[in-house]
Enzyme design. Structure first.
Site, PDB file in Angstrom:
ATOM      1  N   ASP A   1      -3.213   2.590  -5.786  1.00  0.00           N
ATOM      2  CA  ASP A   1      -2.108   2.632  -4.825  1.00  0.00           C
ATOM      3  C   ASP A   1      -1.970   1.393  -3.948  1.00  0.00           C
ATOM      4  O   ASP A   1      -1.229   1.424  -2.964  1.00  0.00           O
ATOM      5  CB  ASP A   1      -2.239   3.876  -3.942  1.00  0.00           C
ATOM      6  CG  ASP A   1      -3.533   3.895  -3.147  1.00  0.00           C
ATOM      7  OD1 ASP A   1      -4.434   3.116  -3.465  1.00  0.00           O
ATOM      8  OD2 ASP A   1      -3.636   4.714  -2.213  1.00  0.00           O
ATOM      9  N   GLU A   2      -2.644   0.298  -4.271  1.00  0.00           N
ATOM     10  CA  GLU A   2      -2.476  -0.895  -3.449  1.00  0.00           C
ATOM     11  C   GLU A   2      -2.744  -2.149  -4.259  1.00  0.00           C
ATOM     12  O   GLU A   2      -3.497  -2.135  -5.233  1.00  0.00           O
ATOM     13  CB  GLU A   2      -3.371  -0.862  -2.210  1.00  0.00           C
ATOM     14  CG  GLU A   2      -4.848  -0.813  -2.501  1.00  0.00           C
ATOM     15  CD  GLU A   2      -5.698  -0.886  -1.233  1.00  0.00           C
ATOM     16  OE1 GLU A   2      -5.357  -1.663  -0.320  1.00  0.00           O
ATOM     17  OE2 GLU A   2      -6.713  -0.177  -1.185  1.00  0.00           O
TER      18      GLU A   2
ATOM     19  N   ASP B   1       0.852  -1.190   0.000  1.00  0.00           N
ATOM     20  CA  ASP B   1       0.000   0.000   0.000  1.00  0.00           C
ATOM     21  C   ASP B   1       0.886   1.238   0.000  1.00  0.00           C
ATOM     22  O   ASP B   1       1.716   1.419   0.906  1.00  0.00           O
ATOM     23  CB  ASP B   1      -0.904  -0.018   1.238  1.00  0.00           C
ATOM     24  CG  ASP B   1      -2.075   0.931   1.137  1.00  0.00           C
ATOM     25  OD1 ASP B   1      -2.135   1.700   0.156  1.00  0.00           O
ATOM     26  OD2 ASP B   1      -2.930   0.920   2.037  1.00  0.00           O
TER      27      ASP B   1
END
Length: 407
Positions: free
Chosen positions: A111-112, A17
């Site tokens: 983003d993860e 993350d």
């Protein structure tokens, strides 16, 4: 120091993350702002925060907060408008790095992502060594930091990365899962929204350990058969889901742009209900069930955010879509922010004929689904909208401009 032998024994799943992703990319672009509070989002009275550095978060600033309120909490913060094209470019580079390590990469957002590194051990070491390697590569190549959770299951890996933030890594081996999970608040469990958490707290179940030691049947009576069984399994660290690489995206939904900006939660709730009902109708017509529900919220300054939640059991019931969508919206805590558009989307669709959904329906869910199937039949005979929830029969004027189906 090199990881000790056996540090990640029994672990093959990583959850990676990015830390304050949008804000971190902006600080990379403006290095003079490093170490200072930075807010990404719209400026002015109608602006909304989309991301904030940890220096700003220390003052209580968080995503979806009105920018004006954020600046009252942190007057020294720098506000930047954001650049989604840049963030998408950085995300593509990060995901390409992940795929150079293992083909088993399941992105969750820009983003993860989850990674299954079970096949990369001979080349790169155990999961902990791979996690440290990825953190170093992301920083060296992108100039931003990320946090990594390492575990034997997706659920525990995601919790571990959250605990490791910012810029850290946490390994939870199978033998350590119970000691890690049981002190956590019940709200940490996937599927526990505000309403479910309230029910569990009323029962005196404050921690995951409290919940774990309640018989599964008691939980099922309290929160429903499917949810109760799901939470009981998670409370003991049992999560059979595998990392699914590049799953074909099948989704459907509706979104609506209001004629004038709306700041009344009751109006938004009614709209979410209407959109959820229409989305569920499309699911049933196509023979699909949704595994994930997402919402889109666009503010008066055109800043847009999305939130999603994966369901314990797939569904095509409008009320279930609505309750999840409403929970996601209420969790934003928007504080009367002015909203231009809302949307409801059903994602990660599976064929209704091959899913176990119907076997797990309780009496209440059966009643809801039967009522919605009857509404489908009425719509086919008398036209769309022939049968609607009572909440939608009376509205405070018609503020809508257009309703956009999204196939």
């Amino acid at each position: 120091m090199a990881p000790s032998r056996g540090r990640a024994e029994g672990c093959s799943v990583l959850h990676v993350d990015m830390d304050a992703f949008f804000a971190s990319v902006e600080v990379r672009r403006h290095p003079e702002l490093a170490g200072t509070p930075v807010i990404v989002g719209g400026a002015g009275n109608r602006g909304v925060v989309t991301s904030a550095t940890y220096e700003a978060r220390a003052y209580g600033v968080h995503a979806a907060m009105p920018t004006a309120r954020a600046l009252r909490l942190c007057p020294t913060a720098t506000v930047l408008p954001g650049d989604m094209a840049l963030y998408a470019e950085v995300s593509r580079s990060v995901m390409a790095l992940f795929r150079s390590i293992t083909p088993l990469v399941e992105p969750l957002s820009l983003d993860e992502a989850f990674l299954d590194v079970s096949g990369a051990g001979r080349r790169l070491g155990d999961a902990a060594e791979i996690g440290e390697y990825l953190r170093a590569r992301v920083f060296d190549e992108q100039g931003i930091t990320c946090s990594v959770g390492v575990a034997g299951t997706k659920f525990v890996a995601k919790l571990a990365s959250t605990r490791a933030k910012p810029d850290g890594m946490l390994v939870v081996r199978p033998a350590e899962v119970i000691d890690f999970l049981h002190p956590l608040p019940v709200g940490a469990l996937w599927g526990v929204g505000a309403k479910t958490e309230e029910v569990l707290l009323r029962l005196g179940l404050c921690t995951v350990g409290d919940l774990a030691h309640v018989p599964a049947r008691t939980l099922q009576r309290a929160v429903g058969p499917a949810a109760g069984g799901h939470l009981h399994e998670l409370a003991w660290g049992r999560d059979p889901r595998r990392v699914v690489p590049d799953e074909p995206e099948r989704s459907t939904g509706h979104e609506e742009t209001f004629g004038t900006d709306v700041d009344d939660p009751a109006v938004i709730h009614r709209e979410l209900l209407r959109l959820a009902e229409r989305t569920a109708g499309r699911l049933r017509a196509g023979g699909w069930l949704a595994r994930t529900v997402s919402i889109k919220v666009r503010f008066a300054d055109f800043t847009t955010i999305t939130r999603s939640r994966t369901l314990g059991v797939p569904t095509d019931v409008g009320q279930e879509l609505y309750e999840t969508a409403r929970g996601l919206f209420d969790a934003l805590g928007l504080d009367r922010a002015r909203i231009r558009l809302v949307g409801v989307r059903a994602e990660r669709l599976v064929d209704a004929g091959s899913a176990p959904r119907q076997l797990e329906l309780g009496a209440r869910e059966h009643g809801r689904r039967d009522a919605e199937l009857a509404a489908d039949r009425a719509a086919r005979r008398f036209g769309a909208g022939a049968v609607r929830p009572a909440t939608l029969l009376h509205r405070d004027g018609d503020r809508r401009v257009r309703d956009h189906p999204r196939g």
